[in-house]
Motif scaffolding. Sequence first.
Motif, PDB file in Angstrom:
ATOM      1  N   PHE A 199       0.835  -1.203   0.000  1.00 48.33           N
ATOM      2  CA  PHE A 199       0.000   0.000   0.000  1.00 48.33           C
ATOM      3  C   PHE A 199       0.868   1.249   0.000  1.00 48.33           C
ATOM      4  O   PHE A 199       0.615   2.206  -0.742  1.00 48.33           O
ATOM      5  CB  PHE A 199      -0.917  -0.021   1.224  1.00 48.33           C
ATOM      6  CG  PHE A 199      -1.844   1.155   1.323  1.00 48.33           C
ATOM      7  CD1 PHE A 199      -3.005   1.214   0.567  1.00 48.33           C
ATOM      8  CD2 PHE A 199      -1.560   2.204   2.183  1.00 48.33           C
ATOM      9  CE1 PHE A 199      -3.869   2.303   0.659  1.00 48.33           C
ATOM     10  CE2 PHE A 199      -2.408   3.297   2.286  1.00 48.33           C
ATOM     11  CZ  PHE A 199      -3.568   3.352   1.522  1.00 48.33           C
ATOM     12  N   PHE A 200       1.919   1.230   0.831  1.00 50.91           N
ATOM     13  CA  PHE A 200       2.834   2.379   0.891  1.00 50.91           C
ATOM     14  C   PHE A 200       3.556   2.569  -0.446  1.00 50.91           C
ATOM     15  O   PHE A 200       3.671   3.690  -0.953  1.00 50.91           O
ATOM     16  CB  PHE A 200       3.842   2.185   2.018  1.00 50.91           C
ATOM     17  CG  PHE A 200       4.916   3.250   2.041  1.00 50.91           C
ATOM     18  CD1 PHE A 200       4.621   4.530   2.477  1.00 50.91           C
ATOM     19  CD2 PHE A 200       6.211   2.968   1.622  1.00 50.91           C
ATOM     20  CE1 PHE A 200       5.597   5.524   2.490  1.00 50.91           C
ATOM     21  CE2 PHE A 200       7.192   3.947   1.633  1.00 50.91           C
ATOM     22  CZ  PHE A 200       6.884   5.228   2.063  1.00 50.91           C
ATOM     23  N   VAL A 201       4.051   1.473  -1.025  1.00 58.48           N
ATOM     24  CA  VAL A 201       4.736   1.555  -2.321  1.00 58.48           C
ATOM     25  C   VAL A 201       3.799   2.126  -3.375  1.00 58.48           C
ATOM     26  O   VAL A 201       4.178   2.995  -4.174  1.00 58.48           O
ATOM     27  CB  VAL A 201       5.252   0.163  -2.750  1.00 58.48           C
ATOM     28  CG1 VAL A 201       5.780   0.203  -4.188  1.00 58.48           C
ATOM     29  CG2 VAL A 201       6.340  -0.319  -1.807  1.00 58.48           C
ATOM     30  N   GLY A 238       3.465  -1.965  -6.391  1.00 58.44           N
ATOM     31  CA  GLY A 238       2.926  -1.837  -5.044  1.00 58.44           C
ATOM     32  C   GLY A 238       1.554  -2.465  -4.903  1.00 58.44           C
ATOM     33  O   GLY A 238       1.272  -3.154  -3.918  1.00 58.44           O
ATOM     34  N   GLU A 239       0.691  -2.246  -5.896  1.00 60.42           N
ATOM     35  CA  GLU A 239      -0.664  -2.809  -5.798  1.00 60.42           C
ATOM     36  C   GLU A 239      -0.647  -4.330  -5.894  1.00 60.42           C
ATOM     37  O   GLU A 239      -1.421  -5.012  -5.219  1.00 60.42           O
ATOM     38  CB  GLU A 239      -1.567  -2.209  -6.877  1.00 60.42           C
ATOM     39  CG  GLU A 239      -3.019  -2.603  -6.702  1.00 60.42           C
ATOM     40  CD  GLU A 239      -3.989  -1.699  -7.435  1.00 60.42           C
ATOM     41  OE1 GLU A 239      -5.167  -2.083  -7.539  1.00 60.42           O
ATOM     42  OE2 GLU A 239      -3.578  -0.618  -7.909  1.00 60.42           O
ATOM     43  N   ILE A 240       0.223  -4.870  -6.726  1.00 55.36           N
ATOM     44  CA  ILE A 240       0.356  -6.334  -6.807  1.00 55.36           C
ATOM     45  C   ILE A 240       0.814  -6.895  -5.461  1.00 55.36           C
ATOM     46  O   ILE A 240       0.290  -7.897  -4.973  1.00 55.36           O
ATOM     47  CB  ILE A 240       1.332  -6.722  -7.932  1.00 55.36           C
ATOM     48  CG1 ILE A 240       0.719  -6.394  -9.302  1.00 55.36           C
ATOM     49  CG2 ILE A 240       1.685  -8.202  -7.864  1.00 55.36           C
ATOM     50  CD1 ILE A 240       1.694  -6.489 -10.457  1.00 55.36           C
ATOM     51  N   ILE A 241       1.806  -6.235  -4.840  1.00 58.51           N
ATOM     52  CA  ILE A 241       2.281  -6.662  -3.520  1.00 58.51           C
ATOM     53  C   ILE A 241       1.136  -6.604  -2.504  1.00 58.51           C
ATOM     54  O   ILE A 241       0.956  -7.524  -1.693  1.00 58.51           O
ATOM     55  CB  ILE A 241       3.454  -5.779  -3.060  1.00 58.51           C
ATOM     56  CG1 ILE A 241       4.684  -6.005  -3.949  1.00 58.51           C
ATOM     57  CG2 ILE A 241       3.799  -6.053  -1.590  1.00 58.51           C
ATOM     58  CD1 ILE A 241       5.817  -5.029  -3.681  1.00 58.51           C
ATOM     59  N   GLU A 242       0.379  -5.513  -2.559  1.00 58.87           N
ATOM     60  CA  GLU A 242      -0.768  -5.347  -1.656  1.00 58.87           C
ATOM     61  C   GLU A 242      -1.674  -6.569  -1.649  1.00 58.87           C
ATOM     62  O   GLU A 242      -1.983  -7.140  -0.598  1.00 58.87           O
ATOM     63  CB  GLU A 242      -1.617  -4.170  -2.126  1.00 58.87           C
ATOM     64  CG  GLU A 242      -1.409  -2.869  -1.446  1.00 58.87           C
ATOM     65  CD  GLU A 242      -2.466  -1.875  -1.880  1.00 58.87           C
ATOM     66  OE1 GLU A 242      -3.563  -1.880  -1.285  1.00 58.87           O
ATOM     67  OE2 GLU A 242      -2.213  -1.080  -2.815  1.00 58.87           O
TER      68      GLU A 242
END
Length: 297
Positions: A199-201, A238-242
């Motif tokens: 989310f931060f990324v 970032g969204e993929i990581i989320e």
Amino acid sequence: YQRRVHGDRFNRIIELSVMFDSLRVHLTPLAHHVGLEPTDPVFLIATMQLGFGVFVFFSQIFVMNAPYGRFAPAKGQGNVWGPKLNATFAWMLQESPAFFVSFGYFWYLATKSHQESTANLILISLFWLHYAVRSFVYPFLIRSNHPVPLSICLSALFFCLTNGFSQGRFLSVSGPVYPMSWLTQLRTIVGVLVFLFGFFVNQYSDHILRNLRKPGETGYKIPRGFFFEYTSAANYTGEIIEWFGFAIACWSYPSFAFAVFTFFMLGSRGYAYHQWYKQKFGSDYPAQRKAVIPFIF
């Protein structure tokens, strides 16, 4: 002639019925393996996300990119994708159903035991956090003047509507009532931390993109710093990581299907951005930078 036409239609209906029945038989073991009924809309939506994600991935890489943002048709090239909508309005319209549907399902349609589960509430709150920001904050920060075609907006709206229903229903009715001990398991803690990191990324990368140009400047620039040193589409990274963090925390079929779909959708879009940057900036573009997964893809 009429009897023949009606007979052909009847035969097609029978063929479709047989095909769907065969599909149901083959999917039933998978549904039971993931703790769902094959007729549960949560299972059906998640399975369709997986199949459609593969289709989108190869379509965007080998056929064409969704026509919005930098890939929007130039002026004078026609309105084949429908009327254009203001970007702020389009983003609010298409993203907010995921928030409202999941929020409403949990607070008004959930079983009492699901609603009283602190773990269920915390898990679905992660979903709400992303879509509250995406629906009610991000649209007002957009600096791009690229309008969004109506067809693209409606496609995204349909996805957010069905996905909000799927995630909301699973954590409210179809899925387990997570015990409090779920929150102290290492897997859940790792999943929540991965989600928050992603989310931060995502948010900080969007901030970098919004501030690439000074007031009055036009044209494109190479984004630099933070995760952009590793990937061309750091906001997508970032969204993929989320969502993989969310999937780890929930450990459910619909959350993993959503994460995989997100990778297919944003991964192919990020790959297109990566190719666009290399073509536009040539040797000035960082050679070591990947598309969406650092050092890999």
